[in-house]
Write a protein that holds these residues in place. Structure first.
Motif, PDB file in Angstrom:
ATOM      1  N   ARG A 295       4.483 -10.313   0.872  1.00 17.53           N
ATOM      2  CA  ARG A 295       3.871  -9.735   2.072  1.00 17.53           C
ATOM      3  C   ARG A 295       2.752  -8.775   1.690  1.00 17.53           C
ATOM      4  N   ARG A 296       3.031  -7.953   0.677  1.00 16.37           N
ATOM      5  CA  ARG A 296       2.010  -6.985   0.277  1.00 16.37           C
ATOM      6  C   ARG A 296       0.847  -7.669  -0.437  1.00 16.37           C
ATOM      7  N   ARG A 297       1.169  -8.696  -1.209  1.00 17.73           N
ATOM      8  CA  ARG A 297       0.105  -9.449  -1.880  1.00 17.73           C
ATOM      9  C   ARG A 297      -0.824 -10.069  -0.828  1.00 17.73           C
ATOM     10  N   ASP A 298      -0.236 -10.710   0.160  1.00 18.99           N
ATOM     11  CA  ASP A 298      -1.056 -11.400   1.138  1.00 18.99           C
ATOM     12  C   ASP A 298      -1.805 -10.403   2.010  1.00 18.99           C
ATOM     13  N   GLY A 299      -1.138  -9.260   2.283  1.00 15.99           N
ATOM     14  CA  GLY A 299      -1.810  -8.195   3.031  1.00 15.99           C
ATOM     15  C   GLY A 299      -2.990  -7.680   2.232  1.00 15.99           C
ATOM     16  N   ALA A 305      -9.591  -4.808   8.050  1.00 19.53           N
ATOM     17  CA  ALA A 305      -9.865  -4.928   9.474  1.00 19.53           C
ATOM     18  C   ALA A 305     -11.190  -4.268   9.825  1.00 19.53           C
ATOM     19  N   SER A 306     -11.522  -3.176   9.137  1.00 19.90           N
ATOM     20  CA  SER A 306     -12.782  -2.500   9.438  1.00 19.90           C
ATOM     21  C   SER A 306     -13.286  -1.805   8.179  1.00 19.90           C
ATOM     22  N   PRO A 313      -4.320  -2.590  -3.359  1.00 22.02           N
ATOM     23  CA  PRO A 313      -3.466  -3.609  -3.968  1.00 22.02           C
ATOM     24  C   PRO A 313      -2.004  -3.363  -3.656  1.00 22.02           C
ATOM     25  N   GLY A 314      -1.204  -4.427  -3.785  1.00 23.32           N
ATOM     26  CA  GLY A 314       0.240  -4.319  -3.546  1.00 23.32           C
ATOM     27  C   GLY A 314       0.897  -3.483  -4.625  1.00 23.32           C
ATOM     28  N   PRO A 315       2.237  -3.408  -4.609  1.00 23.21           N
ATOM     29  CA  PRO A 315       2.950  -2.509  -5.508  1.00 23.21           C
ATOM     30  C   PRO A 315       2.710  -2.819  -6.977  1.00 23.21           C
TER      31      PRO A 315
END
Ligand SMILES: NC(=O)c1ccc[n+]([C@@H]2O[C@H](COP(=O)([O-])OP(=O)(O)OC[C@H]3O[C@@H](n4cnc5c(N)ncnc54)[C@H](OP(=O)(O)O)[C@@H]3O)[C@@H](O)[C@H]2O)c1
Length: 315
Positions: A295-299, A305-306, A313-315
């Motif tokens: 989830r964090r990788r894809d996020g 968004a702006s 980066p993810g954890p």
């Protein structure tokens, strides 16, 4: 008439993922068992197989007389509750009884429980276990014992029914210490695997192939072999709940603080476990941290968004 008294049954309190199969091994080996679990439904298979039911830990301990009382519950708070609660083990056990704690708790918690029990004329052995539910079913657990050698000698014939090795590490506290050292490695390893697999996929590798090549090379471990199917299928039926893995990393951090030892990697692993718990995965197997990493990788990979800046980066 035969005047020889029958030996008391052993008592067993806590029939969860691990307690259930361990109790079943004892029963299968011919030991008489009186069992209690907060949720009685989890005892039904054991009761069908010949175990007796007790309405409380106190009643279970009472039935065991001055014999053995096994406790296999989630954490230190649960152990204190089933042992010292109003309807707890200590209220029913007869002088000389031996309480064998199989749960993973902090060394200092274990020592305090042992001291309180000894003050009541009861014996205490810590015997946390290494290995999975399947290892319990096969009698292949490892027992990390801490306590008096005479107490271990009393428990040993029963411990050997579900463990393929039993090591006495020293006095009470040292068995728990070894268990935490083991879990620092096993839990952190699975979290590292989760990150590695998520990275492999992000770089365009196929997940199953990456897992199998890790297993074929220097990245292999018994833990990765255990979790292979979970990672490949993205299914996480609880073998070892994420909430318990998180608890153990908390115990590692606490024990390490007390002795001033650095445990940086397991601290990061604990943060990852916290994120996965925030994602609602606490009751799943701890391999489900992979979902939190994804989830964090894809996020992180998604466009911001702006402002045009990339997400952190993810954890
Ligand atoms: N799963 C593994 O692979 C594994 C391996 C090695 C060691 N361990 C350790 O073994 C222990 C048990 O793990 P598990 O996987 O069997 O956990 P589990 O499936 O979550 O079972 C927990 C057990 O504790 C009982 N319990 C929890 N809180 C209680 C309370 N306040 N009062 C009374 N009973 C309470 C539960 O009763 P209910 O059923 O009524 O909720 C259940 O019997 C933990 O310390 C864990 O860290 C687990």
């Amino acid at each position: 008439m035969d005047a020889t008294p029958l030996p008391s049954p052993a008592a067993f309190v806590g029939l969860g993922t691990m307690g259930g199969p361990i109790a079943a091994r004892l029963l299968g080996a011919g030991h008489r068992l009186v069992v209690h679990n907060r949720d009685r439904a989890k005892a039904s298979a054991l009761l069908s197989a010949g175990a007796a039911w007790a309405d409380s830990p106190r009643e279970a301990a009472r039935a065991a007389g001055d014999g053995l009382v096994f406790v296999m519950v989630s954490d230190g708070r649960a152990v204190r509750s089933v042992v010292f609660g109003r309807r707890g083990v200590a209220a029913g056990a007869r002088a000389g009884a031996l309480v064998v704690n199989l749960s993973t708790i902090a060394p200092d918690e274990s020592r305090a429980i042992g001291d309180r029990l000894r003050a009541k004329g009861l014996h205490y052995l810590e015997a946390p276990v290494g290995g999975s539910q399947e290892a319990a079913r096969q009698g292949q657990l490892a027992v990390y014992a801490g306590g008096d050698p005479a107490d271990l000698a009393r428990a040993q014939p029963l411990l050997e029914k579900f463990a393929s090795r039993v090591d006495l590490l020293g006095g009470v506290g040292l068995g728990s210490a070894m268990k935490l050292v083991n879990n620092l490695v096993t839990v952190t390893t699975v979290m590292l695997d989760a990150e590695a697999i998520a990275l492999a996929e992000a770089m365009g590798l196929e997940r199953e192939r990456a897992v199998d090549l890790l297993l074929a090379g220097g990245g292999q471990s018994r833990m990765l072999a255990n979790k292979r199917d979970a990672f490949v299928r993205r299914e996480y039926p609880a073998q070892f709940k994420l909430s318990l893995a998180h608890k153990d990393l908390g115990l590692v951090a606490r024990a390490a603080r007390e002795v001033g030892a650095p445990v940086r990697l397991s601290r990061e692993a604990r943060r990852l476990a916290e994120q996965a718990i925030d994602d609602g995965l606490a009751e799943q197997d701890f391999a489900a941290v992979y979902e939190a990493v994804r989830r964090r990788r894809d996020g992180a990979a998604a466009p911001a968004a702006s402002g045009g800046a990339a997400a952190p980066p993810g954890p």
